[in-house]
Design a protein around this motif. Structure first.
Motif, short mmCIF file in Angstrom:
data_model
loop_
_atom_site.label_atom_id
_atom_site.label_comp_id
_atom_site.label_asym_id
_atom_site.label_seq_id
_atom_site.Cartn_x
_atom_site.Cartn_y
_atom_site.Cartn_z
N LEU B 292 47.38 11.44 23.98
CA LEU B 292 48.42 12.05 23.12
C LEU B 292 49.11 13.49 24.75
O LEU B 292 49.55 14.75 24.12
N GLU B 293 47.32 14.10 24.81
CA GLU B 293 47.85 16.07 25.83
C GLU B 293 48.25 15.60 26.68
O GLU B 293 48.81 16.01 26.69
N THR B 294 48.07 14.06 27.30
CA THR B 294 49.02 14.20 29.05
C THR B 294 50.33 13.62 28.46
O THR B 294 51.79 13.52 28.84
N ARG B 295 50.70 13.38 26.81
CA ARG B 295 51.67 13.18 26.67
C ARG B 295 52.77 11.66 26.93
O ARG B 295 53.68 11.41 27.65
N MET B 296 51.44 10.82 26.86
CA MET B 296 51.45 9.20 27.72
C MET B 296 52.63 8.26 26.59
O MET B 296 53.14 7.67 26.84
N ILE B 297 51.81 8.77 25.90
CA ILE B 297 52.27 7.81 24.01
C ILE B 297 52.89 9.11 23.57
O ILE B 297 52.19 10.15 22.94
N ASP B 298 53.84 9.23 22.15
CA ASP B 298 54.07 9.57 21.03
C ASP B 298 52.96 9.13 19.78
O ASP B 298 52.41 7.69 19.97
N PRO B 299 52.50 10.05 18.86
CA PRO B 299 51.51 9.63 18.24
C PRO B 299 52.11 8.83 17.19
O PRO B 299 51.18 7.87 16.71
N TYR B 300 53.69 8.34 16.73
CA TYR B 300 54.13 7.63 16.15
C TYR B 300 53.67 5.84 16.49
O TYR B 300 53.09 5.31 16.27
N THR B 301 53.96 6.09 18.07
CA THR B 301 53.61 4.74 18.76
C THR B 301 52.18 4.52 18.77
O THR B 301 52.27 3.44 18.81
N LEU B 302 51.71 5.42 19.38
CA LEU B 302 50.22 5.44 18.91
C LEU B 302 49.56 4.74 17.82
O LEU B 302 48.56 3.66 17.91
N ALA B 303 49.87 5.60 17.03
CA ALA B 303 49.31 4.76 15.47
C ALA B 303 49.35 3.27 15.39
O ALA B 303 48.44 3.44 14.65
N PHE B 304 51.01 3.01 15.19
CA PHE B 304 50.79 2.11 14.61
C PHE B 304 50.75 0.73 16.05
O PHE B 304 50.21 -0.30 15.40
#
Lengths: 132, 325
Positions: B292-304
């Protein structure tokens, strides 16, 4: 979440309920759940209500002079019902000698006219705990 | 003897203690309630709601007296509000019901709302089950003084009675959504006061606008609870509604609906708790934070993604004692 429940009662033939209402309100503001019976209760009523409501303490206001009978009868009934762990306290116009007597038979504390509300609240916080 | 066994023998102290455990949400309370559950589903439950000062407690007192004349055993749950600031409360509904204090067949329990919205307490349904197991024929639920939107009682009672008084507002109040929609019976109390007839007519007019085909059309009645006037008529209307429920198979359907609703509630709350515990114990939190810090992935996608993985049955994923809270 354990909450302390206190029954505030006005037993006997005595309609002076300003004091009991002020103390009830102060206890409410200190976070207690206070059940108020209203006027003219018999000791039997008071104890029945205390058992149904599963209170931790009973506070009685007596300004009629009948304190020796009313307090001792409530203590007696609590004993009969095997509920002596309920703390009994009170207030009113009670002569020093009677205060001594009532404390000797099991009344935990008596507050006389002029007692600051803070004193009552602090006593309640220290001496009334949720029954386990 | 367990609390539950004592409750079945009508032990007042045991019942009162169990209600306390349930109200305080102590786990032991639920254990005892499990044992009682099979003995419940018999009581007739009546809800009384209305604005502060409408006379709910006085009406309850009169109903207790009327039902006691028929020999019915009565339970009452009376709710008053907790202070939002201190959590304290003054529970004063009993003051109007004093004359029943020494009747062993009347069990009255005062409860503080403790921040629960909806007019009752989070524990009301469970405490109702305890009274049901005690063999109470009728249980009366008295809500806090409600405003416009506290309608929970309608789900917990067979018959809901909305008590109102003259002078609370114009006819627009009577057609608003919320509490005005929930009554099975409407009571205009303090009917000796000015404006009672108008309040009565406005409620009738409001009900006239609804097409009732096949459903129970709520009666509207005027009472003076403080002197007991109109109580016989109210009791008659209550029994009419009960008969309607029985004739349409709705009386027992109520209990199966409640059981299903309770099952869903427990299931969902436990599901949430257990899943949360599992997720919070996952060892990959440090990785997730880095993504998340490095914005490799967005919070929505990670959560799902995390959730999809957690709810698969064969989940074996990395739990350890590493806790996030």
């Amino acid at each position: 979440m354990r909450k302390v429940r206190i029954l505030m009662a006005k037993p006997g033939l005595d309609g002076h309920d300003r004091g009991v209402k002020i103390v009830s309100r102060a206890l409410r503001d200190a976070g207690f759940e206070v059940i108020y019976t209203g006027l003219h209760q018999t000791p039997e009523d008071v104890v029945n209500i205390a058992l149904q409501e599963d209170v931790d303490a009973i506070g009685m206001s007596v300004l009629s002079g009948a304190h020796n009978y009313l307090f001792s009868r409530v203590l007696e009934l609590l004993k009969e019902k095997n509920a002596q762990e309920i703390v009994v306290f009170g207030g009113g116009i009670i002569p020093e000698d009677d205060v001594k007597y009532l404390k000797s038979i099991g009344v935990s504390e008596l507050f006389l006219p002029g007692t600051p509300l803070e004193t009552i609240i602090n006593w309640a916080k220290e001496n009334i705990k949720p029954l386990s | 003897m367990s609390l539950a066994e004592k409750v079945l023998q009508n032990d007042i102290r045991a019942a009162a203690r169990l209600m306390r455990l349930l109200d305080d949400e102590v786990e032991e309370g639920r254990e005892e309630l499990k044992k009682l559950y099979q003995y419940t589903g018999k009581s007739y439950i009546i809800g009384i709601t209305g604005p502060p000062g409408a006379g709910k407690s006085t009406l309850v007192d009169q109903l207790i007296a009327a039902f006691r004349k028929e020999g019915k055993k009565i339970g009452v749950i009376a709710v008053d509000p907790s202070s939002p600031f201190t959590g304290g409360a003054i529970l004063g509904d009993r003051i109007r019901m004093q004359r029943h204090s020494s009747d062993p067949e009347v069990f009255i329990r005062s409860l503080a709302s403790r921040g629960h919205l909806g007019g009752l307490t989070a524990s009301t349904e469970e405490i109702c089950l305890v009274m049901d197991a005690m063999g109470k024929d009728i249980i009366i639920l008295e809500t806090v003084g409600v405003g416009q939107d506290e309608v929970e009682v309608v789900d917990l009672a067979h018959t809901s009675i909305l008590v109102t008084v003259p002078g609370l507002g114009d006819d627009v109040q009577a057609i608003k959504a919320g509490v005005m929609e929930i009554g099975n019976i409407f009571v205009v109390n303090k009917a000796d006061r000015e404006g009672a007839d108008r309040a009565f007519r406005e409620i009738v007019a409001m009900l006239d606008m609804i097409s009732w085909d096949g459903r129970f059309r709520p009666p509207v009645i005027k009472v003076q609870a403080h002197i007991g006037l109109g109580i016989d008529e109210l009791v008659e209307k209550i029994y009419n509604h009960k008969k309607f429920l029985e004739d349409h198979g709705l009386f027992h359907k109520f209990f199966s609906k409640r059981a299903k609703s309770m099952f869903e509630k427990v299931l969902m709350s436990e599901l949430g708790k257990r899943l949360k515990k599992r997720i919070l114990a996952d060892i990959r939190w440090a990785d997730w934070e880095r993504y998340l810090e490095t914005r490799m992935i967005d919070p929505y996608t990670l959560a799902f993604n995390v959730l999809d993985e957690m709810i698969t049955i064969n989940y074996k994923g990395g739990t350890n004692e590493f806790s996030r809270l």
